[in-house]
Every structure is written in structure tokens, then in C-alpha cells.
Motif scaffolding. Structure first.
Motif, PDB file in Angstrom:
ATOM      1  N   SER A 182       0.851  -1.193   0.000  1.00  0.00           N
ATOM      2  CA  SER A 182       0.000   0.000   0.000  1.00  0.00           C
ATOM      3  C   SER A 182       0.884   1.238   0.000  1.00  0.00           C
ATOM      4  O   SER A 182       2.074   1.154   0.285  1.00  0.00           O
ATOM      5  N   ASP A 183       0.251   2.405  -0.250  1.00  0.00           N
ATOM      6  CA  ASP A 183       1.046   3.643  -0.157  1.00  0.00           C
ATOM      7  C   ASP A 183       1.087   4.183   1.277  1.00  0.00           C
ATOM      8  O   ASP A 183       1.841   5.092   1.592  1.00  0.00           O
ATOM      9  N   TYR A 184       0.278   3.597   2.166  1.00  0.00           N
ATOM     10  CA  TYR A 184       0.216   3.987   3.579  1.00  0.00           C
ATOM     11  C   TYR A 184      -0.101   5.476   3.749  1.00  0.00           C
ATOM     12  O   TYR A 184       0.265   6.088   4.739  1.00  0.00           O
ATOM     13  N   SER A 185      -0.782   6.077   2.747  1.00  0.00           N
ATOM     14  CA  SER A 185      -1.070   7.510   2.873  1.00  0.00           C
ATOM     15  C   SER A 185      -2.448   7.912   2.335  1.00  0.00           C
ATOM     16  O   SER A 185      -2.942   8.973   2.691  1.00  0.00           O
ATOM     17  N   CYS A 186      -3.085   7.091   1.506  1.00  0.00           N
ATOM     18  CA  CYS A 186      -4.365   7.513   0.912  1.00  0.00           C
ATOM     19  C   CYS A 186      -5.481   7.461   1.965  1.00  0.00           C
ATOM     20  O   CYS A 186      -5.282   7.011   3.095  1.00  0.00           O
ATOM     21  N   GLU A 187      -6.658   7.888   1.564  1.00  0.00           N
ATOM     22  CA  GLU A 187      -7.833   7.917   2.452  1.00  0.00           C
ATOM     23  C   GLU A 187      -8.071   6.553   3.132  1.00  0.00           C
ATOM     24  O   GLU A 187      -8.328   6.479   4.329  1.00  0.00           O
ATOM     25  N   TYR A 188      -7.988   5.475   2.353  1.00  0.00           N
ATOM     26  CA  TYR A 188      -8.279   4.144   2.893  1.00  0.00           C
ATOM     27  C   TYR A 188      -7.168   3.672   3.829  1.00  0.00           C
ATOM     28  O   TYR A 188      -7.428   3.071   4.865  1.00  0.00           O
ATOM     29  N   CYS A 189      -5.913   3.961   3.444  1.00  0.00           N
ATOM     30  CA  CYS A 189      -4.795   3.596   4.321  1.00  0.00           C
ATOM     31  C   CYS A 189      -4.888   4.340   5.648  1.00  0.00           C
ATOM     32  O   CYS A 189      -4.661   3.755   6.707  1.00  0.00           O
ATOM     33  N   ARG A 190      -5.239   5.630   5.579  1.00  0.00           N
ATOM     34  CA  ARG A 190      -5.337   6.415   6.814  1.00  0.00           C
ATOM     35  C   ARG A 190      -6.434   5.853   7.716  1.00  0.00           C
ATOM     36  O   ARG A 190      -6.377   5.957   8.933  1.00  0.00           O
ATOM     37  N   LEU A 195      -7.692  -1.816   0.650  1.00  0.00           N
ATOM     38  CA  LEU A 195      -8.539  -0.964  -0.201  1.00  0.00           C
ATOM     39  C   LEU A 195      -7.738   0.215  -0.759  1.00  0.00           C
ATOM     40  O   LEU A 195      -8.293   1.104  -1.412  1.00  0.00           O
ATOM     41  N   CYS A 196      -6.431   0.242  -0.510  1.00  0.00           N
ATOM     42  CA  CYS A 196      -5.562   1.347  -0.954  1.00  0.00           C
ATOM     43  C   CYS A 196      -5.791   1.640  -2.443  1.00  0.00           C
ATOM     44  O   CYS A 196      -5.893   0.723  -3.257  1.00  0.00           O
ATOM     45  N   VAL A 197      -5.840   2.915  -2.796  1.00  0.00           N
ATOM     46  CA  VAL A 197      -6.106   3.282  -4.198  1.00  0.00           C
ATOM     47  C   VAL A 197      -4.943   2.885  -5.115  1.00  0.00           C
ATOM     48  O   VAL A 197      -5.111   2.808  -6.330  1.00  0.00           O
ATOM     49  N   THR A 198      -3.766   2.636  -4.543  1.00  0.00           N
ATOM     50  CA  THR A 198      -2.638   2.175  -5.368  1.00  0.00           C
ATOM     51  C   THR A 198      -2.185   0.790  -4.924  1.00  0.00           C
ATOM     52  O   THR A 198      -1.011   0.446  -5.030  1.00  0.00           O
TER      53      THR A 198
END
Ligand SMILES: [Zn+2]
Length: 350
Positions: A95-103, A109-112
Motif C-alpha cells: 500500500s502507499d500507507y497515505s491515501c484515504e483508505y490507508c489512513r 482498499l488502498c487506491v494504489t
């Protein structure tokens, strides 16, 4: 470094062991970890990658493999979780550990969201680079986990845990039907459903696999080649049906899964190994008030939880067979023919 690569998509003839450029230890990002892989485990995902996943393009040669375990070789400047020399397992969902879902803590569900071996270079190589959030120290057990067991753990256990515990929320005394017990996710789901106190029905086309599944805790075994599963389930539950169906088969089983569900039942799916276009009789869906839920991999909290369970002596992976690196293609062929019960593993380096 040596790696098991795909020269192009299309089939097993494109699989080969090759020398490819490895990741550079001195160019790690601040929170990245370089892992020297000892063993890699195969997943159905790899077969999709080998044939070609619509919408996913690769740089060839593409390194295969999502699951792996090995020894930390180097770490980025800000890494605190592990240090060189640590023995680790890898969570292949990046995950990117920063998008809305990661937060919100929902990393799958990470967008990337990307998977090792599908969107990124995989684990069937001497080295792989992953974020520090994606490694976990291998727990000490008695007897100790082999490299093969450690490699076999992450993808299927994370997937099955989210399906059975987080999504379907299986409770003690409930009935659960799991299709195709030879597969890694299905076999792991059996173990987790038993931990939750459920009565578990499993299917296979192989009586030998069903006998093995009984030893591993299955309460009822059904041969889906010779028996009509949904009718047997109804007969064995006083016509009621099961509370939960665990699906990853898709087209071949979907309608029978719905026929096997009790009123108010839940169907949870993480795959479509026989095809993605399923038929749902919507009258059956609303009248019986079914819930159909999708599930993919799992989040960081779920990964921590399954590693904790493993450390407590539970969820130990079932390894079917371990192949030498040079015989990686034979390992894929075993998976393709669905001969395995549990995980097929390849030793990458000694
Ligand atoms: Zn994200």
C-alpha cells in the motif's frame, strides 16, 4: 541475481530461471527493507499472471511470486521494525500507507494497492525490496517454522482471516461451507473457521484430500465430483442450509453456493478461479436476505493479528511440497493441475 521470471505472458513455456539485475542496497528508500529470499510460495495469482491479467502490464523479464520469507539484508535510514540479519516473512500487499483508505486502516482498499509478483517484481528471486510495514519477524515455534512454512504463511492466511473473521464474522456454533479444500485459502479458512468454533463442511473432487481434511478438522466432507453439494448440505442441516459459504471458485459454484445458504446467510468471495461472470437469482437474494461480500487480502492490523496467532501456535501453514529453484516450472504445473493439498513452495537459496 537469480530469479524465476516470465519472459512474456502466455504460458508455462515463458517461465525460466535467469540472471537479472538485483535491487541496490545503497538505494533503498528511508522506510524500505531489502530481503534476501530463502523460500517463495506459489499462489493461484501466479497462474493468472503467467497467462496474463487484463489491464496489468509488466516489464519483461517479470519476476514471479507473491509470498516469500528470508533474511533482512539491508534497511533504509528510518527503518525501526527490523534490522539486518532478522528472519522475516513478507506481506505481499503493498500500500502507499497515505491515501484515504490507508489512513482509515484499510490497506487492502488502498487506491494504489499492488501485489508482489503481479504489479511489482516478485519474491522468486534472491532479493526483493518492500516497505518495512510489509515484513514481520518469523515467530519462534517448537518445532521451528521451516523457510517453506514461513514463505507459505502470509497471502493465504491474511486472505482467509479477513474473509472468515473480519467480513463473514463467523461465530461459535455456526455452519460454514468451504469449496475446494486443496487450495491454500480454502484450507486456511478451514483452520480459522474451526478456531472460531464453527461446524465446517468442505468439498473436493479428491477423496484422498477429503480424508486429509477430516484429519485437519473438517466436520463434513463432500466430493463435488460425485455429489450434489447443495443438496447434501440441505440434507445434513435439516433443510436449513449453512450460515456462511467461503467462495473463491466463481462461475462453477456460485449458484450452488447460494442454494446451500440458510436464510440470512453470508457468502464471502475472494476469487473466481473458474471464471468471473456469475449468475445470481436476485429473488433468492432478497427473499432469503442473503449478504454477498467481497474480500481481498487484508490490512496491517489483520496481518499483525495472524502473525500473533502463528506465534501462539495456531494457523501453522500446511506445506504440500517443496521444489528446488531449478524446478520452479514443475511447481507451477502441480498448482495448475490442482494436485496439491496446501502450499507449493520453491526454495530460492540455501
Ligand atoms: Zn493507500
Amino acid at each position: 541475481m537469480r530469479a524465476c521470471v516470465l519472459r512474456s505472458t502466455g504460458g508455462f513455456d515463458q517461465i525460466t530461471i535467469a540472471d537479472v539485475p538485483g535491487p541496490a542496497a545503497d538505494r533503498l528508500g528511508p522506510r524500505e527493507v531489502l530481503v534476501g529470499i530463502r523460500a517463495a510460495a506459489l499462489n493461484h495469482l501466479d497462474l493468472f499472471v503467467i497467462r496474463g491479467v487484463p489491464g496489468v502490464s509488466h516489464e519483461f523479464p517479470h519476476i514471479l511470486g507473491a509470498d516469500g520469507a528470508g533474511v533482512v539484508a539491508a534497511v533504509g535510514a528510518e527503518v525501526r521494525r527490523v534490522q539486518p540479519g532478522n528472519r522475516v516473512m513478507i506481506n505481499p500487499g503493498i500500500s502507499d500507507y497515505s491515501c484515504e483508505y490507508c489512513r482509515a486502516g484499510e490497506h487492502s482498499l488502498c487506491v494504489t494497492y499492488r501485489l508482489l509478483g503481479e504489479h511489482l517484481p516478485g519474491t522468486m528471486a534472491e532479493y526483493v525490496v518492500v516497505p518495512e510495514q510489509n515484513v514481520a519477524p518469523i515467530p519462534s515455534l517448537d518445532p521451528p517454522l521451516s523457510w517453506g512454512e514461513a514463505a507459505a504463511f502470509s497471502l493465504v492466511t491474511l486472505t482467509a482471516w479477513r474473509m472468515v473473521v473480519t467480513r463473514a464474522q463467523v461465530r461459535p456454533g455456526e455452519t460454514v461451507l468451504i469449496w475446494g479444500i486443496g487450495g491454500g485459502v480454502s484450507l486456511t479458512a478451514l483452520g480459522i473457521a474451526k478456531l472460531r468454533g464453527a461446524r465446517v463442511f468442505v468439498t473436493s473432487s479428491s477423496d484422498a484430500k477429503l480424508a486429509h481434511a477430516r484429519e485437519l478438522g473438517a466436520d463434513v466432507t463432500l466430493n463435488h465430483r460425485t455429489q450434489e453439494v447443495w443438496k447434501e448440505v440441505r440434507a445434513l442441516t435439516n433443510k436449513r442450509g449453512v450460515d456462511v459459504v467461503v467462495e473463491n471458485v466463481g462461475e462453477a459454484t456460485w449458484e450452488d453456493s447460494l442454494r446451500a445458504l440458510a436464510k440470512g446467510g453470508r457468502l464471502v468471495t475472494c476469487g473466481a478461479t473458474t471464471g468471473p461472470r456469475v449468475v445470481t437469482d436476485v429473488r433468492r437474494l432478497f427473499w432469503n436476505q442473503y449478504t454477498i461480500m467481497g474480500s481481498t487480502m487484508g490490512n496491517a492490523a489483520e496481518y499483525e493479528e495472524i502473525v500473533r496467532q502463528l506465534g501462539a501456535g495456531k494457523l501453522r501453514p500446511v506445506v504440500d511440497r517443496v521444489y528446488p529453484f531449478d524446478e520452479a516450472r514443475a511447481a507451477f504445473e502441480r498448482l495448475e493441475k490442482a494436485e496439491q493439498l496446501g502450499k507449493v513452495v520453491v526454495t530460492v537459496s540455501e
